[in-house]
Design an enzyme around this catalytic site. Structure first.
Site, PDB file in Angstrom:
ATOM      1  N   ARG A  45       0.848  -1.193   0.000  1.00 21.76           N
ATOM      2  CA  ARG A  45       0.000   0.000   0.000  1.00 21.76           C
ATOM      3  C   ARG A  45       0.882   1.240   0.000  1.00 21.76           C
ATOM      4  O   ARG A  45       2.092   1.152   0.165  1.00 21.76           O
ATOM      5  CB  ARG A  45      -0.936  -0.018   1.219  1.00 21.76           C
ATOM      6  CG  ARG A  45      -0.179  -0.341   2.497  1.00 21.76           C
ATOM      7  CD  ARG A  45      -0.605   0.385   3.692  1.00 21.76           C
ATOM      8  NE  ARG A  45      -0.484   1.825   3.609  1.00 21.76           N
ATOM      9  CZ  ARG A  45       0.663   2.503   3.782  1.00 21.76           C
ATOM     10  NH1 ARG A  45       1.830   1.887   4.011  1.00 21.76           N
ATOM     11  NH2 ARG A  45       0.674   3.818   3.703  1.00 21.76           N
ATOM     12  N   GLY A  46       0.231   2.419  -0.156  1.00 22.33           N
ATOM     13  CA  GLY A  46       0.989   3.659  -0.297  1.00 22.33           C
ATOM     14  C   GLY A  46       1.162   3.900  -1.796  1.00 22.33           C
ATOM     15  O   GLY A  46       1.527   2.969  -2.538  1.00 22.33           O
ATOM     16  N   ALA A  47       0.906   5.137  -2.221  1.00 18.56           N
ATOM     17  CA  ALA A  47       0.794   5.414  -3.658  1.00 18.56           C
ATOM     18  C   ALA A  47       1.992   4.913  -4.492  1.00 18.56           C
ATOM     19  O   ALA A  47       1.815   4.139  -5.441  1.00 18.56           O
ATOM     20  CB  ALA A  47       0.550   6.902  -3.866  1.00 18.56           C
ATOM     21  N   ARG A  88      -7.271  -0.258  -7.116  1.00 22.52           N
ATOM     22  CA  ARG A  88      -7.499   0.865  -6.186  1.00 22.52           C
ATOM     23  C   ARG A  88      -7.555   2.145  -7.023  1.00 22.52           C
ATOM     24  O   ARG A  88      -6.643   2.396  -7.816  1.00 22.52           O
ATOM     25  CB  ARG A  88      -6.373   0.957  -5.139  1.00 22.52           C
ATOM     26  CG  ARG A  88      -6.404  -0.219  -4.147  1.00 22.52           C
ATOM     27  CD  ARG A  88      -5.556   0.052  -2.913  1.00 22.52           C
ATOM     28  NE  ARG A  88      -6.191   1.012  -2.019  1.00 22.52           N
ATOM     29  CZ  ARG A  88      -5.565   1.561  -0.972  1.00 22.52           C
ATOM     30  NH1 ARG A  88      -4.308   1.253  -0.707  1.00 22.52           N
ATOM     31  NH2 ARG A  88      -6.196   2.418  -0.201  1.00 22.52           N
ATOM     32  N   GLN A 192      -2.658   2.797   9.851  1.00 20.18           N
ATOM     33  CA  GLN A 192      -1.322   2.831   9.234  1.00 20.18           C
ATOM     34  C   GLN A 192      -0.327   3.615  10.081  1.00 20.18           C
ATOM     35  O   GLN A 192       0.863   3.301  10.082  1.00 20.18           O
ATOM     36  CB  GLN A 192      -1.398   3.463   7.825  1.00 20.18           C
ATOM     37  CG  GLN A 192      -2.098   2.603   6.789  1.00 20.18           C
ATOM     38  CD  GLN A 192      -3.565   2.950   6.681  1.00 20.18           C
ATOM     39  OE1 GLN A 192      -4.214   3.329   7.669  1.00 20.18           O
ATOM     40  NE2 GLN A 192      -4.118   2.819   5.489  1.00 20.18           N
ATOM     41  N   ASP A 233      -1.684  10.860  -2.486  1.00 20.10           N
ATOM     42  CA  ASP A 233      -2.054   9.797  -3.432  1.00 20.10           C
ATOM     43  C   ASP A 233      -2.282  10.348  -4.831  1.00 20.10           C
ATOM     44  O   ASP A 233      -2.134   9.632  -5.813  1.00 20.10           O
ATOM     45  CB  ASP A 233      -3.300   9.061  -2.935  1.00 20.10           C
ATOM     46  CG  ASP A 233      -2.906   8.165  -1.784  1.00 20.10           C
ATOM     47  OD1 ASP A 233      -2.778   8.660  -0.652  1.00 20.10           O
ATOM     48  OD2 ASP A 233      -2.652   6.966  -2.028  1.00 20.10           O
ATOM     49  N   ASN A 243      -5.170  12.627  -0.102  1.00 20.15           N
ATOM     50  CA  ASN A 243      -4.350  11.809   0.796  1.00 20.15           C
ATOM     51  C   ASN A 243      -5.284  11.124   1.788  1.00 20.15           C
ATOM     52  O   ASN A 243      -6.504  11.353   1.773  1.00 20.15           O
ATOM     53  CB  ASN A 243      -3.288  12.663   1.495  1.00 20.15           C
ATOM     54  CG  ASN A 243      -2.257  11.808   2.225  1.00 20.15           C
ATOM     55  OD1 ASN A 243      -1.706  10.861   1.634  1.00 20.15           O
ATOM     56  ND2 ASN A 243      -1.994  12.079   3.473  1.00 20.15           N
ATOM     57  N   LYS A 244      -4.710  10.308   2.642  1.00 19.02           N
ATOM     58  CA  LYS A 244      -5.494   9.507   3.589  1.00 19.02           C
ATOM     59  C   LYS A 244      -6.567  10.316   4.308  1.00 19.02           C
ATOM     60  O   LYS A 244      -6.324  11.454   4.698  1.00 19.02           O
ATOM     61  CB  LYS A 244      -4.522   8.882   4.597  1.00 19.02           C
ATOM     62  CG  LYS A 244      -5.137   8.013   5.649  1.00 19.02           C
ATOM     63  CD  LYS A 244      -6.032   6.917   5.092  1.00 19.02           C
ATOM     64  CE  LYS A 244      -5.357   6.019   4.076  1.00 19.02           C
ATOM     65  NZ  LYS A 244      -6.300   5.210   3.289  1.00 19.02           N
TER      66      LYS A 244
END
Ligand code: MRU
Length: 344
Positions: A45-47, A88, A192, A233, A243-244
């Protein structure tokens, strides 16, 4: 530095982030379907890490295609790319990577195309490593000795398959000899910050305090936070940033307290094909991630829950965007135009 994604012996090896911090389990993935599942289930995970994993996944998928007919091969390859595109929706690095892999699918014969795809995936990976190292060095100049930095979610080595973005800046500042400490928000629903950011920072020997998401304002008001740094992201042409979930709230809080709010991201996260951040697709994940923690219910059975995974922060709240090509400040449209790309 932890390797979240690695190409090893013709296979993709990932550190399963869904099991951290309790267990450090490396998983070998040798077919593309497993890579798609790993992305959907956020084992990777993570862009930037999603983009790199997808590139390797496409190379794996290509190598598993059996036909000797080139048109048939390309049709199957296209199908594999579509499957990754559906994994995603928000992190644009995924679509950047797919686009590059599409362009790399060239060659006289199938064997040549397969080789070219593997090489392109390795290049995408290496470029992310280089970009995150560079942006971290540049961003570290914004961090003064003695700073306490607040970060949200995880934008470290785990999220980038490289050096990290928000955490990369913090690590680079420490390597410059600055004394720093970090507040990490836990980042509900999937934690996270609590599970991954604190884990990375402890390994790096950087003092970290874990707080729940809504404690941020309390510590800002007390003057305990010098700046906020988050990853991204997707950054639209106008600088509005996805972003998150919770990032928008933190940006408003930082602004209300006069605290600088930085976004750190490689240029692969900049999407010039979207003029406004509100065009960025926001992933909606399962409500069960909200009603449960690690499979344990924390809400009455059957309660309705919403779970948007990201939010949009308008550029007015962003003090600067840190990229490997430079630190960009308002007006963002001008600055981003020089460094971003269009690829939709
Ligand atoms: O849902 P996730 O964990 O993939 O979301 C990650 C983030 O929001 C990160 O901040 C972002 O991808 C930047 S990672 C360098």
């Amino acid at each position: 530095m932890v390797k979240a994604v690695e190409w090893f012996d013709g296979r993709l090896r990932i550190l399963d982030q869904s099991r951290l911090p309790e267990e450090q389990i490396f998983v070998n993935l040798d077919n593309y379907r497993d890579v798609v599942v790993a992305i959907k289930e956020m084992r990777v995970r993570g862009a930037p890490a999603i983009g790199v994993a997808a590139a390797y996944g496409i190379a794996l998928g290509a190598s598993g295609i059996k036909t000797a007919n080139k048109d048939d091969f390309l049709a199957q390859l296209n199908q594999i790319m579509q499957t990754f595109a559906g994994s995603r929706p928000t992190a644009v690095n995924l679509f950047q990577a797919i686009n590059r892999m599409k362009k790399a699918a060239k060659g006289d014969g199938i064997a040549e195309i397969k080789k070219s795809l593997t090489n392109e995936a390795k290049r995408i990976h290496q470029e992310e490593v280089t970009a995150t190292e560079k942006l971290s060095q540049l961003g570290a100049e914004l961090i003064q000795d003695g700073f306490t930095v607040l970060t949200h979610c995880n934008a470290g080595a785990l999220a980038t398959a490289g050096y990290g973005t928000a955490l990369g800046v913090i690590k680079a500042a420490k390597e410059q000899g600055k004394k720093l400490s970090v507040f990490a928000t836990e980042t509900r629903p999937l934690l996270q910050g609590a599970r991954l950011t604190t884990w990375e920072l402890i390994q790096e020997g950087i003092p970290v305090t874990l707080i729940t998401d809504f404690m941020a304002g309390y510590f800002m008001k007390r003057g305990e936070i010098d700046c906020v740094i988050v990853g991204a992201d997707r950054i639209a042409a106008n600088g509005y940033t996805a972003n998150k979930i919770g990032t928008y709230t933190l940006a408003i809080l930082a602004n209300a307290h006069g605290i600088p709010f930085y976004v750190a991201a490689p240029t692969t996260t900049v999407d010039l094909s979207l003029s406004s951040g509100y065009q960025i697709p926001i992933e909606e994940r399962s409500p069960e991630e909200v009603t449960h923690i690690h499979g344990i219910p924390v809400a009455p059975e059957g309660v309705r829950a919403a779970n948007p995974a990201f939010d949009i922060t308008p550029h007015g709240y962003i003090t600067a965007i840190i990229t490997e090509k430079g630190i960009i400040r308002a007006p963002y449209t001008e600055g981003l135009k020089k460094i971003g790309s269009k690829f939709s």
